[in-house]
Motif scaffolding. Structure first.
Motif, PDB file in Angstrom:
ATOM      1  N   ASP A  65       0.814  -1.210   0.000  1.00 22.48           N
ATOM      2  CA  ASP A  65       0.000   0.000   0.000  1.00 22.48           C
ATOM      3  C   ASP A  65       0.854   1.271   0.000  1.00 22.48           C
ATOM      4  O   ASP A  65       0.665   2.162   0.819  1.00 22.48           O
ATOM      5  N   PHE A  66       1.817   1.317  -0.902  1.00 20.81           N
ATOM      6  CA  PHE A  66       2.676   2.501  -1.069  1.00 20.81           C
ATOM      7  C   PHE A  66       3.447   2.851   0.204  1.00 20.81           C
ATOM      8  O   PHE A  66       3.636   4.011   0.520  1.00 20.81           O
ATOM      9  N   VAL A  73       7.795  10.379   2.457  1.00 20.41           N
ATOM     10  CA  VAL A  73       7.142  11.586   2.980  1.00 20.41           C
ATOM     11  C   VAL A  73       7.558  11.786   4.439  1.00 20.41           C
ATOM     12  O   VAL A  73       7.984  12.873   4.840  1.00 20.41           O
ATOM     13  N   ASN A  74       7.470  10.711   5.228  1.00 15.82           N
ATOM     14  CA  ASN A  74       7.859  10.809   6.641  1.00 15.82           C
ATOM     15  C   ASN A  74       9.301  11.263   6.791  1.00 15.82           C
ATOM     16  O   ASN A  74       9.609  12.147   7.587  1.00 15.82           O
ATOM     17  N   LEU A  78      10.613  14.622   8.541  1.00 18.87           N
ATOM     18  CA  LEU A  78      11.549  14.465   9.654  1.00 18.87           C
ATOM     19  C   LEU A  78      12.825  15.261   9.404  1.00 18.87           C
ATOM     20  O   LEU A  78      13.270  16.041  10.252  1.00 18.87           O
ATOM     21  N   THR A  79      13.404  15.065   8.229  1.00 19.62           N
ATOM     22  CA  THR A  79      14.686  15.701   7.933  1.00 19.62           C
ATOM     23  C   THR A  79      14.542  17.217   7.905  1.00 19.62           C
ATOM     24  O   THR A  79      15.321  17.938   8.539  1.00 19.62           O
ATOM     25  N   ALA A 223       6.690   4.519   9.229  1.00 16.24           N
ATOM     26  CA  ALA A 223       8.090   4.115   9.096  1.00 16.24           C
ATOM     27  C   ALA A 223       8.882   5.195   8.364  1.00 16.24           C
ATOM     28  O   ALA A 223       8.332   5.955   7.579  1.00 16.24           O
ATOM     29  N   THR A 224      10.193   5.253   8.680  1.00 16.35           N
ATOM     30  CA  THR A 224      11.076   6.065   7.855  1.00 16.35           C
ATOM     31  C   THR A 224      11.720   5.150   6.817  1.00 16.35           C
ATOM     32  O   THR A 224      11.643   3.927   6.930  1.00 16.35           O
TER      33      THR A 224
END
Lengths: 276, 311
Positions: A65-66, A73-74, A78-79, A223-224
């Motif tokens: 599911d992508f 995106v996460n 975050l960065t 998740a990253t």
């Protein structure tokens, strides 16, 4: 002559060795990512007989599911968030630390060094995050990265602020600038070159981080990117082509950073952590 | 600039005379306000200082999701009795000193070599350095496959020249060393770069003077390059030791501490105990790691920097 032999002979041998030692492993990633699952399972360093590179990339992106796209995106949020906060707060500390000799300085300097050296106490950090309601949230992970990245930023900023003449501050003060205006309108813009260095180095660090994400943001839904590889390793049928397509995708952003900002990265990595 | 500051009450920067402030305020604060420390301090104190201090307490407890029970030094006793935990302790040192030593030696040689006049220098520098920036997880996965004992490319190549390749990551006596070698592969670029920066800082006159005195390449290296690269060496040693003692990502990706627990280090023990729900024991591992890092790095950096000053 000897120098010419060294220049060409030594150089050529070195290039050959460098290609074998450093380039071939990365070519292996690309080749494997381009293979079908059956061919990839042989783990051979060969040109793929059938290039299914883009199919693999698409599969990896769509998988679960992508998940990978959400992870990108996460990781981007975050960065960007962590590095922006680090830069502003780190610059504020580095600036005052360099400009003003106060009795707090030895303490602050000591804490900065401690932040570089001492390993994070993981479970107590989880305990604190839980108390704040930030455990397993992106905000919590951002805050942890800020806390641990600040020391490096402060060291770089402190060293750079020392090169800005104090006369500039004084001129601004005479013109009626208060402390906040002095810093954000006069000093901060002058820090541009070191800010670029800090941003690039810390962005790569945060983006590549694995341990903090594993501890403080476990679970699939947020998740990253570094954690997505586990999806392909946990599966019973090892799909090496997909695993390496994933590795390739998460490797690309730092490489782009390197190609664009090579000079700044080199400057930051060699100067930053040098002096205590 | 040193004497006037003790009071902290002086308005602008001391040492320079600012005639009269055009802006009139009743209590002119310093233009460099201490409250600039506060925002950063909040992050630092809440997420670094408090957990670190709390870890000393929690390491003395039996701590689960539900409750905390004070048990004194039991965790530490257990830490140094269970063979697998002791192994992790010992491995931490092996790993850190092995990677640090190799990075110093290889980084020095590469740094000196890549400072000499050779073709393709820029390409070589970039190539040696780029693994530093690549995700550790990516590198770990890559080498896990390359080092596969059955049909992994490294052993395939060794087989063609008639050497039976070892089980790099499956042989208990070799796994830790294999991971350490990959760590060096990934990290030597940074050491090289620091040495190159050190080489650039050496004045060229020294080599010319030595040439006049008839010094050869070896003497140049031994008596000029090496002593003057000392600050670079200090940096590389400290950085690689800090990184090596705390190392987790690569080991976890490549072996997960296995086979058995032969390649466990303190950081992976901390994670394993945390996963198993032994939060107190995990935190005790953290405290041991803290003490190890502090006990090595602080005296070492003091000693290295002091010796540097004497010269």
């Amino acid at each position: 002559m000897r120098n010419v032999a060294w220049r060409w002979g030594g150089g050529s041998v070195a290039i050959l060795v460098a290609i074998i030692v450093f380039i071939v492993p990365f070519a292996f990633i690309v080749f494997t990512a381009g293979k079908t699952q059956a061919e990839a399972s042989f783990l051979e360093f060969t040109w793929p007989t059938e290039w299914v590179f883009f199919d693999n990339i698409v599969t990896v992106l769509e998988n679960r599911d992508f998940l990978l796209i959400r992870a990108f995106v996460n990781s981007t949020i975050l960065t960007v968030a962590a590095v922006s906060i680090m830069v502003v707060l780190g610059a504020m500390v580095g600036y005052v630390l360099q400009r003003r000799k106060s009795r707090w300085n030895p303490l602050v300097n000591g804490l900065v060094l401690a932040g570089l050296i001492i390993p994070p106490a993981v479970v107590p950090t989880i305990w604190v995050l839980q108390g704040l309601g930030l455990f397993k949230t992106l905000v919590g992970l951002i805050a942890v990265h800020v806390a641990f990245g600040l020391s490096f930023c402060i060291l770089l900023f402190r060293a750079f602020v020392a090169t800005i003449p104090r006369e500039l501050d004084e001129a601004a003060i005479i013109d009626g600038a208060g402390p906040v205006k002095l810093f954000f309108r006069v000093i901060f813009p002058l820090l541009k070159s070191v800010i670029v260095t800090v941003i690039v180095v810390q962005a790569v660090t945060v983006f590549n981080d694995f341990a903090f994400a594993l501890y403080f943001l476990p679970g699939d839904e947020n998740a990253t990117v570094q954690l997505t590889t586990f999806n392909y390793r946990a599966q019973s049928v090892s799909a090496f082509n997909l695993l390496f397509a994933d590795v390739l995708l998460i490797t690309i952003p730092p490489l782009i950073m390197y190609i664009v900002f090579q000079r700044q990265i080199v400057a930051g990595m060699t100067s930053g952590a040098v002096k205590g | 600039m040193t004497t006037a500051t003790a009071t902290g009450r002086t308005s602008t920067s001391p040492g320079t005379i600012v005639p009269s402030e055009p802006v009139k305020r009743r209590r002119m604060k310093s233009s460099y306000p201490t409250w600039f420390f506060i925002p950063a301090g909040v992050f630092y104190v809440v997420l670094f200082l408090i957990p670190t201090i709390a870890s000393f307490y929690f390491s003395l407890t039996r701590w689960t999701l539900f409750d905390v029970e004070f048990i004194g030094f039991d965790n530490f006793v257990r830490f140094f009795q269970e063979p697998q935990l002791v192994q992790g302790f010992v491995n931490t040192f092996i790993y850190a000193f092995l990677t640090s030593g190799l990075k110093v030696v290889l980084g020095l040689l590469l740094g000196v070599f890549l400072s000499s006049q050779i073709i393709g220098r820029g390409f070589l520098r970039a190539t040696v350095f780029f693994p530093v920036l690549v995700s550790t997880i990516g590198v770990g996965i890559l080498f896990q496959v390359l080092m596969d004992p059955f049909g992994g490319p490294i052993n395939e190549v060794l087989a063609t020249v008639g050497i039976p390749g070892p089980g790099w990551l499956t042989d208990p006596s070799l796994a830790l060393v294999s991971v350490a070698l990959v760590d060096v592969w990934k990290g030597v670029g940074l050491a090289t770069l620091i040495y190159i920066a050190g080489m650039v800082a050496i004045p060229h006159e020294y080599f010319e003077a030595a040439k006049v005195d008839g010094a050869g390449a070896w003497n140049n290296f031994r008596h000029i390059t090496l002593p003057l690269l000392r600050p670079a060496t200090v940096t590389v040693v400290l950085l690689s030791l800090i990184g090596g003692l705390r190392s987790f990502d690569l080991i976890w990706t490549m072996t997960g501490g296995g086979p058995g627990f032969t390649s466990d280090v303190l950081a992976s023990v901390v994670y394993k105990q945390y996963q198993a729900g032994f939060f107190g024991l995990s935190t005790a591992g953290n405290v041991v790691l803290f003490v190890v890092v502090a006990a090595i790095i602080f005296p070492l950096s003091w000693w290295l920097n002091r010796k540097g000053d004497e010269q």
